[in-house]
Design an enzyme around this catalytic site. Structure first.
Site, PDB file in Angstrom:
ATOM      1  N   HIS A 112      14.429  -9.391   1.987  1.00 48.94           N
ATOM      2  CA  HIS A 112      14.463 -10.836   2.146  1.00 48.94           C
ATOM      3  C   HIS A 112      13.491 -11.569   1.225  1.00 48.94           C
ATOM      4  O   HIS A 112      13.532 -12.792   1.135  1.00 48.94           O
ATOM      5  CB  HIS A 112      14.172 -11.210   3.604  1.00 48.94           C
ATOM      6  CG  HIS A 112      15.257 -10.787   4.540  1.00 48.94           C
ATOM      7  ND1 HIS A 112      15.159  -9.655   5.320  1.00 48.94           N
ATOM      8  CD2 HIS A 112      16.459 -11.334   4.823  1.00 48.94           C
ATOM      9  CE1 HIS A 112      16.259  -9.527   6.041  1.00 48.94           C
ATOM     10  NE2 HIS A 112      17.060 -10.534   5.765  1.00 48.94           N
ATOM     11  N   SER A 128      19.117  -6.573   5.547  1.00 48.06           N
ATOM     12  CA  SER A 128      19.210  -7.470   6.701  1.00 48.06           C
ATOM     13  C   SER A 128      20.011  -6.784   7.797  1.00 48.06           C
ATOM     14  O   SER A 128      19.724  -5.639   8.140  1.00 48.06           O
ATOM     15  CB  SER A 128      19.814  -8.817   6.272  1.00 48.06           C
ATOM     16  OG  SER A 128      19.587  -9.805   7.243  1.00 48.06           O
ATOM     17  N   GLU A 136      10.794  -4.121   7.366  1.00 49.59           N
ATOM     18  CA  GLU A 136      10.581  -5.463   6.826  1.00 49.59           C
ATOM     19  C   GLU A 136      11.310  -6.451   7.723  1.00 49.59           C
ATOM     20  O   GLU A 136      12.121  -6.061   8.568  1.00 49.59           O
ATOM     21  CB  GLU A 136      11.089  -5.558   5.384  1.00 49.59           C
ATOM     22  CG  GLU A 136      12.589  -5.352   5.203  1.00 49.59           C
ATOM     23  CD  GLU A 136      13.418  -6.591   5.467  1.00 49.59           C
ATOM     24  OE1 GLU A 136      13.040  -7.691   5.043  1.00 49.59           O
ATOM     25  OE2 GLU A 136      14.486  -6.468   6.109  1.00 49.59           O
TER      26      GLU A 136
END
Length: 310
Positions: free
Chosen positions: A276, A110, A209
């Site tokens: 995630h 993240s 991603e």
């Protein structure tokens, strides 16, 4: 050759820091207890519990906590509590030469994407796009822990990064390229462009991603990556999941890949279990990997940790 951090073993000390958004103290304590139950010692950063708004505390304090963990000789791994936002603000306050001279495992995803790529880029240290403290929970799939410990606690090489059995990898453009792997969260990668910490994709395999990003926003991100030369510079592309990404104007994430990434003609793999999503492959940032989209295989070619200081 990039620096490999020392291998993680039971009995080692893991340092916990909060380099971005805050995490509730009860979750930190529960997950820290899980690490203790696994056989690790835990060292808490001075500001690990800080909770002062969007970010835990000032950039200088968060950077200080991180640097103290690199300087602490007993710490073998640094584990961020979470990502959130604001991690990028600590980058100017880090001493990358000190980090290079005191290599540790550091892992996360993240918003931690900017940190693990900057540390590789400026300290030449292999880092890991893998679990954070919040992931050390009872509901975490065994696959995630297996991936994490295969990357950080074994010298296995070559190591094929495989999805869970019920999740198919897809190779859309055939090819075979070898090089260091970089990247992670698309939003975070794009946010580095035009800064001193802009991601370097030249001669690299680029992995991407995201989560909760509408496809019209993703189109902006793909365009920014293309116009800044990042997609031209890279050798090949791996598209991980886009978890809970909203469909805009009838265009899906897969449509965007087909319309925007496929025409680049570079070796392209999609649907890698990442970050995630429920399942999280461990991607060693800066390690040399082989992307074989003829045989649909992603392989880490050399050990990502070493036996030094053990």
């Amino acid at each position: 050759m990039p620096i490999r951090p020392p291998i993680l073993q039971r009995g080692d000390t893991i340092g916990l820091v909060t380099p971005g958004s805050p995490l509730e103290a009860n979750i930190i304590n529960e997950r820290a207890q899980t690490l203790t139950d696994m056989g690790f010692n835990v060292l808490l950063g001075r500001y690990v519990y800080a909770f002062e708004g969007i970010v835990a505390t000032s950039a200088q304090r968060r950077a200080e906590d991180l640097m103290n963990m690199f300087l602490e000789p007993t710490v073998k791994m640094i584990l961020p509590t979470r990502g959130g936002t604001g991690v990028q603000t600590i980058l100017p306050f880090l001493n990358y030469q000190v980090i290079s001279s005191n290599p540790k495992i550091i892992t996360g995803y993240s918003d931690i994407t900017v940190l693990i790529n900057a540390i590789y880029q400026f300290s030449d240290l292999i880092t890991f796009h893998s679990l954070m403290l919040r992931d050390f929970a009872p509901q975490t799939p065994p696959y995630n822990f297996n991936q994490f410990f295969e990357a950080t606690s074994t010298l296995t090489a070559p190591r094929v990064i495989e999805n869970p059995p019920d999740m198919r990898l897809n190779s859309l453009i055939p090819g075979n390229v070898t090089g260091p792997i970089v990247g992670g969260n698309i939003t975070s990668v794009v946010n580095t462009i035009g800064t001193p910490f802009e991601i370097d994709t030249l001669g690299k395999i680029l992995f991407l991603e995201d989560i909760n990003a509408p496809t019209n926003t993703l189109l902006r991100y793909f365009t920014q990556l293309a116009m800044s030369g990042k997609l031209d510079d890279c050798l090949g592309i791996i598209m991980g999941e886009c978890t809970n990404c909203l469909v805009s104007y009838g265009t899906t994430y897969e449509d965007l890949i087909n319309d925007f990434i496929v025409p680049l003609g570079k070796p392209l793999m999609t649907n890698l279990a990442t970050a995630h999503g429920t399942y999280k492959a461990a991607i060693p940032i800066g390690a040399t990997v082989n992307l074989d989209t003829v045989n649909n295989r992603l392989t880490v070619l050399e050990p990502t940790v070493s036996l030094m200081d053990v």
